[in-house]
Write an enzyme that holds these catalytic residues in place. Structure first.
Site, PDB file in Angstrom:
ATOM      1  N   GLU A  45       2.450  -6.957   7.272  1.00 25.26           N
ATOM      2  CA  GLU A  45       1.428  -6.099   7.728  1.00 25.26           C
ATOM      3  C   GLU A  45       1.495  -5.945   9.304  1.00 25.26           C
ATOM      4  O   GLU A  45       1.183  -4.899   9.843  1.00 25.26           O
ATOM      5  CB  GLU A  45       0.160  -6.398   7.335  1.00 25.26           C
ATOM      6  CG  GLU A  45      -0.344  -6.125   5.818  1.00 25.26           C
ATOM      7  CD  GLU A  45       0.328  -7.145   4.933  1.00 25.26           C
ATOM      8  OE1 GLU A  45      -0.179  -6.943   3.695  1.00 25.26           O
ATOM      9  OE2 GLU A  45       1.103  -8.088   5.201  1.00 25.26           O
ATOM     10  N   ALA A  58       0.897  -1.168   0.124  1.00 20.58           N
ATOM     11  CA  ALA A  58       0.157   0.132  -0.001  1.00 20.58           C
ATOM     12  C   ALA A  58       0.684   1.339   0.049  1.00 20.58           C
ATOM     13  O   ALA A  58       2.028   1.182   0.780  1.00 20.58           O
ATOM     14  CB  ALA A  58      -0.906   0.036   1.291  1.00 20.58           C
ATOM     15  N   GLU A 109       0.103  -9.877  -2.115  1.00 21.12           N
ATOM     16  CA  GLU A 109      -0.988 -10.226  -2.234  1.00 21.12           C
ATOM     17  C   GLU A 109      -1.477 -10.233  -3.775  1.00 21.12           C
ATOM     18  O   GLU A 109      -2.217 -11.251  -4.136  1.00 21.12           O
ATOM     19  CB  GLU A 109      -2.000  -9.471  -1.343  1.00 21.12           C
ATOM     20  CG  GLU A 109      -1.767  -9.917  -0.020  1.00 21.12           C
ATOM     21  CD  GLU A 109      -2.786  -8.825   1.015  1.00 21.12           C
ATOM     22  OE1 GLU A 109      -3.418  -9.203   1.733  1.00 21.12           O
ATOM     23  OE2 GLU A 109      -2.476  -7.433   0.985  1.00 21.12           O
ATOM     24  N   GLY A 142       0.583  -5.972   0.251  1.00 16.62           N
ATOM     25  CA  GLY A 142      -0.425  -5.831  -0.978  1.00 16.62           C
ATOM     26  C   GLY A 142       0.369  -6.126  -2.196  1.00 16.62           C
ATOM     27  O   GLY A 142      -0.302  -6.882  -3.306  1.00 16.62           O
TER      28      GLY A 142
END
Length: 314
Positions: free
Chosen positions: A184, A116, A164, A161
């Site tokens: 995270e 992010a 991910e 992310g």
């Protein structure tokens, strides 16, 4: 601000803009030699319209789409603009029956995606964070739901992310120097775009827990050993070794029956989530979809005539 002269000359005149009416324009580039032939020292535009570059290969590689993330100053971090552009690109790919495989890669040396965009996140109101995370999660879900094979070419760090996003792809290829991790918990949050679900499915529950709990980062070779990546390749001087291996794999997929490949992906993705008996029924239903196709008859004819089949996706 400026793109290196050689890079601009290579790309000039081959872009077209799609989805201009939506206000979020994805650059689409045709031609050959786009990524691997870029100069080793590269400078990139900071224009947000170039955060994502999408290229449809031509000639014998027709059907391969390369989606390149291009946010050098932000380490390819996932921003509002990037999410919007990727959602549009994924939707365009979904609608295009000529697409046979997709490669997700980075145009920035040493980084795949840092997760992010925390600088942008820090400026958001608390009420904005939830909807943004939901939209990013929806993007990664849509990427995972594409009907064609998707390959993540990880030539640099894929964190949070970014990993991910790679986990939503069917196949992951890393350079040996790449760094992968769901980190995270270092920020007192958890993976929010599918990481807690896709990582255990990729490497097993116990190992996934260990990596997520400890926010551990592994290199490409270790990722391959754990089953997080299909292949790990030695990085080259240009920094695109994983991309080149991904392109080789896409070229292996390209000649196969496109409807058959799509049905195989559907059967695997749906079957793995259910019991064996139900999975076999899913396979039977997917097999039924290929029986009436022209491609199946072409495959039989090519086998009989000892020639290469010419599949049309029909």
């Amino acid at each position: 601000m400026a793109v290196q002269a050689g890079h601009r000359a290579l790309l000039q005149g081959v872009y077209r803009l799609v989805g201009a009416s939506s206000g979020c324009r994805t650059h689409v580039c045709s031609g050959t030699g786009w990524l691997s032939s870029l100069p080793g020292t590269r400078h990139y535009s900071s224009d947000p319209k170039e955060d994502l570059l999408v290229r449809h290969l031509e000639g014998e590689d027709s059907g391969i789409v390369v989606v390149g993330i291009n946010r050098p100053k932000a380490k390819n971090a996932i921003s509002k603009n990037l999410v919007n552009m990727m959602l549009e690109a994924v939707e365009d790919i979904r609608k295009n029956n000529k697409v046979r495989s997709v490669i997700i890669c980075s145009l920035v040396p040493g980084i795949f995606c840092a997760g992010a965009d925390l600088k942008e996140r820090a400026k958001m109101q608390q009420s904005e964070v939830g909807p943004f995370v939901s939209k990013a999660r929806a993007l990664i879900t849509e990427l995972g739901n594409l009907p064609v094979p998707t390959i993540a070419a990880i030539d640099g760090a894929a964190l949070g992310g970014g990993l991910e996003m790679a986990l939503a792809c069917d196949i992951r290829i890393t350079s040996n120097t790449a760094k992968l991790g769901l980190v995270e918990t270092k920020l007192a949050i958890i993976p929010g775009a599918g990481g807690t679900q896709r990582l255990p499915r990729a490497i097993g529950v116990s190992l996934a827990k260990e990596l997520i709990f400890a926010a551990r980062v592994v290199d490409g070779a270790e990722a391959c050993r754990l089953g997080l990546a299909n292949h790990s390749v030695e990085q080259n001087k240009v920094g695109d070794a994983a991309y080149l291996r991904a392109l080789e794999l896409a070229r292996e997929i390209n000649p196969q029956g496109p409807i058959a490949v799509r049905m195989a992906k559907l059967a695997i993705n749906q079957g793995i989530e259910v019991d064996l008996l139900t999975g076999l029924a899913i396979e039977e239903a997917c097999y039924a979809q290929v029986i009436p196709t022209k491609d199946r008859l072409e495959g039989l004819a090519a086998f009989r005539e000892k020639r290469r089949p010419q599949f049309q996706g029909e």
